[in-house]
Design a protein around this motif. Structure first.
Motif, PDB file in Angstrom:
ATOM      1  N   PHE A 181       0.835  -1.194   0.000  1.00 44.11           N
ATOM      2  CA  PHE A 181       0.000   0.000   0.000  1.00 44.11           C
ATOM      3  C   PHE A 181       0.878   1.256   0.000  1.00 44.11           C
ATOM      4  N   GLY A 182       0.296   2.341  -0.502  1.00 42.89           N
ATOM      5  CA  GLY A 182       0.983   3.623  -0.511  1.00 42.89           C
ATOM      6  C   GLY A 182       1.936   3.829  -1.657  1.00 42.89           C
ATOM      7  N   THR A 183       2.088   2.821  -2.514  1.00 42.61           N
ATOM      8  CA  THR A 183       3.030   2.905  -3.619  1.00 42.61           C
ATOM      9  C   THR A 183       2.279   3.027  -4.941  1.00 42.61           C
ATOM     10  N   PRO A 184       2.863   3.667  -5.954  1.00 38.76           N
ATOM     11  CA  PRO A 184       2.214   3.671  -7.263  1.00 38.76           C
ATOM     12  C   PRO A 184       2.020   2.241  -7.756  1.00 38.76           C
ATOM     13  N   CYS A 185       0.831   1.933  -8.259  1.00 36.42           N
ATOM     14  CA  CYS A 185       0.540   0.573  -8.715  1.00 36.42           C
ATOM     15  C   CYS A 185       0.058   0.519 -10.153  1.00 36.42           C
ATOM     16  N   TRP A 186      -0.156   1.684 -10.781  1.00 32.77           N
ATOM     17  CA  TRP A 186      -0.632   1.716 -12.166  1.00 32.77           C
ATOM     18  C   TRP A 186      -0.555   3.149 -12.667  1.00 32.77           C
ATOM     19  N   VAL A 187      -0.490   3.329 -13.986  1.00 38.46           N
ATOM     20  CA  VAL A 187      -0.582   4.658 -14.585  1.00 38.46           C
ATOM     21  C   VAL A 187      -1.569   4.586 -15.740  1.00 38.46           C
ATOM     22  N   SER A 188      -2.306   5.673 -15.949  1.00 36.93           N
ATOM     23  CA  SER A 188      -3.336   5.687 -16.976  1.00 36.93           C
ATOM     24  C   SER A 188      -3.302   7.016 -17.718  1.00 36.93           C
ATOM     25  N   LEU A 189      -3.454   6.939 -19.038  1.00 36.08           N
ATOM     26  CA  LEU A 189      -3.494   8.131 -19.885  1.00 36.08           C
ATOM     27  C   LEU A 189      -4.907   8.374 -20.374  1.00 36.08           C
ATOM     28  N   PRO A 232      -1.063   8.867 -12.149  1.00 38.68           N
ATOM     29  CA  PRO A 232      -0.629   7.696 -11.391  1.00 38.68           C
ATOM     30  C   PRO A 232      -1.721   7.246 -10.419  1.00 38.68           C
ATOM     31  N   TYR A 233      -1.793   5.937 -10.192  1.00 37.93           N
ATOM     32  CA  TYR A 233      -2.704   5.370  -9.196  1.00 37.93           C
ATOM     33  C   TYR A 233      -1.885   4.732  -8.082  1.00 37.93           C
ATOM     34  N   PHE A 234      -2.300   4.980  -6.839  1.00 39.07           N
ATOM     35  CA  PHE A 234      -1.601   4.470  -5.669  1.00 39.07           C
ATOM     36  C   PHE A 234      -2.416   3.357  -5.018  1.00 39.07           C
ATOM     37  N   ALA A 235      -1.724   2.332  -4.571  1.00 34.59           N
ATOM     38  CA  ALA A 235      -2.370   1.212  -3.895  1.00 34.59           C
ATOM     39  C   ALA A 235      -2.802   1.625  -2.492  1.00 34.59           C
ATOM     40  N   VAL A 236      -4.052   1.308  -2.145  1.00 34.05           N
ATOM     41  CA  VAL A 236      -4.570   1.626  -0.809  1.00 34.05           C
ATOM     42  C   VAL A 236      -5.343   0.430  -0.269  1.00 34.05           C
ATOM     43  N   ARG A 237      -5.438   0.348   1.038  1.00 34.80           N
ATOM     44  CA  ARG A 237      -6.236  -0.711   1.652  1.00 34.80           C
ATOM     45  C   ARG A 237      -7.725  -0.457   1.470  1.00 34.80           C
ATOM     46  N   SER A 238      -8.112   0.821   1.462  1.00 35.05           N
ATOM     47  CA  SER A 238      -9.525   1.177   1.319  1.00 35.05           C
ATOM     48  C   SER A 238      -9.627   2.460   0.501  1.00 35.05           C
ATOM     49  N   ALA A 239     -10.270   2.382  -0.666  1.00 39.78           N
ATOM     50  CA  ALA A 239     -10.463   3.570  -1.496  1.00 39.78           C
ATOM     51  C   ALA A 239     -11.359   4.581  -0.793  1.00 39.78           C
ATOM     52  N   TRP A 286      -6.306   2.908  -5.882  1.00 44.58           N
ATOM     53  CA  TRP A 286      -6.849   1.603  -6.257  1.00 44.58           C
ATOM     54  C   TRP A 286      -6.813   0.685  -5.057  1.00 44.58           C
ATOM     55  N   GLU A 287      -7.953   0.067  -4.770  1.00 47.33           N
ATOM     56  CA  GLU A 287      -8.087  -0.916  -3.695  1.00 47.33           C
ATOM     57  C   GLU A 287      -8.458  -2.253  -4.311  1.00 47.33           C
ATOM     58  N   GLY A 288      -7.702  -3.294  -3.990  1.00 49.68           N
ATOM     59  CA  GLY A 288      -8.061  -4.615  -4.482  1.00 49.68           C
ATOM     60  C   GLY A 288      -6.878  -5.364  -5.049  1.00 49.68           C
ATOM     61  N   GLU A 289      -7.176  -6.249  -5.988  1.00 54.15           N
ATOM     62  CA  GLU A 289      -6.158  -7.129  -6.535  1.00 54.15           C
ATOM     63  C   GLU A 289      -5.361  -6.428  -7.631  1.00 54.15           C
ATOM     64  N   LEU A 290      -4.057  -6.697  -7.637  1.00 53.25           N
ATOM     65  CA  LEU A 290      -3.187  -6.230  -8.704  1.00 53.25           C
ATOM     66  C   LEU A 290      -2.814  -7.426  -9.561  1.00 53.25           C
ATOM     67  N   PHE A 291      -2.309  -7.150 -10.759  1.00 56.06           N
ATOM     68  CA  PHE A 291      -1.937  -8.282 -11.600  1.00 56.06           C
ATOM     69  C   PHE A 291      -0.729  -8.995 -11.003  1.00 56.06           C
ATOM     70  N   THR A 292      -0.542 -10.259 -11.387  1.00 55.33           N
ATOM     71  CA  THR A 292       0.392 -11.132 -10.679  1.00 55.33           C
ATOM     72  C   THR A 292       1.844 -10.711 -10.799  1.00 55.33           C
ATOM     73  N   ASP A 293       2.218 -10.050 -11.912  1.00 58.00           N
ATOM     74  CA  ASP A 293       3.618  -9.672 -12.058  1.00 58.00           C
ATOM     75  C   ASP A 293       3.821  -8.206 -11.692  1.00 58.00           C
ATOM     76  N   ALA A 342       9.727   3.992 -14.476  1.00 58.19           N
ATOM     77  CA  ALA A 342      10.844   4.250 -13.576  1.00 58.19           C
ATOM     78  C   ALA A 342      10.327   4.738 -12.219  1.00 58.19           C
ATOM     79  N   PHE A 343       9.530   5.814 -12.253  1.00 58.94           N
ATOM     80  CA  PHE A 343       8.945   6.347 -11.023  1.00 58.94           C
ATOM     81  C   PHE A 343       7.970   7.448 -11.425  1.00 58.94           C
ATOM     82  N   VAL A 344       7.269   8.007 -10.437  1.00 60.47           N
ATOM     83  CA  VAL A 344       6.433   9.183 -10.671  1.00 60.47           C
ATOM     84  C   VAL A 344       6.979  10.311  -9.794  1.00 60.47           C
TER      85      VAL A 344
END
Length: 267
Positions: free
Chosen positions: A21-29, A86-93, A133-140, A150-152
């Motif tokens: 949690f708290g880390t970037p987990c996806w980016v969207s344009l 950027p989207y950040f991983a959270v326990r609860s949106a 984003w709250e929930g499952e991330l892709f496996t890799d 690289a980073f945001v």
């Protein structure tokens, strides 16, 4: 909006935002035209494309077969800015959105259910847009972080104040397993997850006053083999080069979205 988060391949290997949690987990344009967006990023970053169940206005971008980003060609239809988010991983949106509002930020969209999770599009109190984003991330997921993103980086008026805002929203530096480490390095706030730099916050020299001319925004940085080649390709395909150095270039795509490419050797 994050309608293009790829679904996990199998339940046994799923990484969840409850453990990371708290880390970037996806980016969207958000773009206007899918065809020109595909042509531009295919030429500049070498991406291929995968359709998603939501229709022709949505794609997953692939780098060497790995998902790296989502594209939503809805900017005109939904009156949204053409921009990378950027989207950040959270326990609860819902909890994250509440924390943002408590700290003076705003909610643009959501939280809404997007199986296998929940998402929201938010803005900090200086107007910089980001998602959760709250929930499952892709496996890799760890591979995604190291594949091309690289980073945001947050460009803002006051890095210290921004770090306090986001730290309160995302539980940065909380000592909880799976969380994000926060350090001041030089004139930046640097965030690491599992040893990797995942985000930076900058506002200029620490002793200087906040810069009122800065329009706060999150900038996505993609790692590439050849920075100059990406810059030339951007210009050839309707984009522009805002700055060009040996190891980094700030580019604008053919619709105006800004992003940065950095050399893999300089990461």
């Amino acid at each position: 909006m994050n309608h293009d988060m790829p679904s996990p391949a199998g339940a046994t290997d799923v990484v969840s935002t409850h453990s990371v949690f708290g880390t970037p987990c996806w980016v969207s344009l958000t773009s206007r035209d899918m065809k020109t967006t595909e042509e531009f990023y295919g030429a500049v970053l070498g991406w291929d494309w995968r359709p998603v169940r939501l229709g022709d206005r949505f794609r997953i971008a692939l780098s060497e077969g790995r998902p790296v980003a989502g594209i939503a060609a809805v900017a005109g239809m939904w009156r949204m800015a053409v921009a990378w988010t950027p989207y950040f991983a959270v326990r609860s949106a819902d909890e994250a959105a509440g924390r943002v509002q408590e700290r003076g930020g705003t909610t643009a969209v959501g939280p809404i259910s997007l199986p296998p999770g929940r998402a929201a599009l938010l803005a900090d109190r200086d107007g910089a847009t980001f998602g959760v984003w709250e929930g499952e991330l892709f496996t890799d997921w760890p591979t995604w972080r190291r594949a091309q993103l690289a980073f945001v980086r947050l460009h803002t008026r006051d890095a210290f104040d921004a770090a306090i805002f986001y730290g309160g929203v995302f539980d940065w530096a909380s000592d909880k397993p799976g969380g994000v480490e926060v350090r001041y390095e030089g004139e930046e706030v640097v965030l690491r997850s599992e040893g990797d730099v995942v985000a930076r916050i900058e506002s200029g020299a620490a002793e200087s006053a906040p810069d009122p001319s800065v329009r706060p925004h999150w900038q996505v940085h993609f790692a590439v083999k050849d920075v100059a080649a990406c810059a030339h390709a951007a210009e050839r395909h309707g984009g522009s080069v805002l700055s060009l150095g040996a190891d980094e270039a700030v580019l604008r795509d053919n619709e105006g979205a800004q992003f940065t490419v950095v050399s893999r050797r300089a990461r």
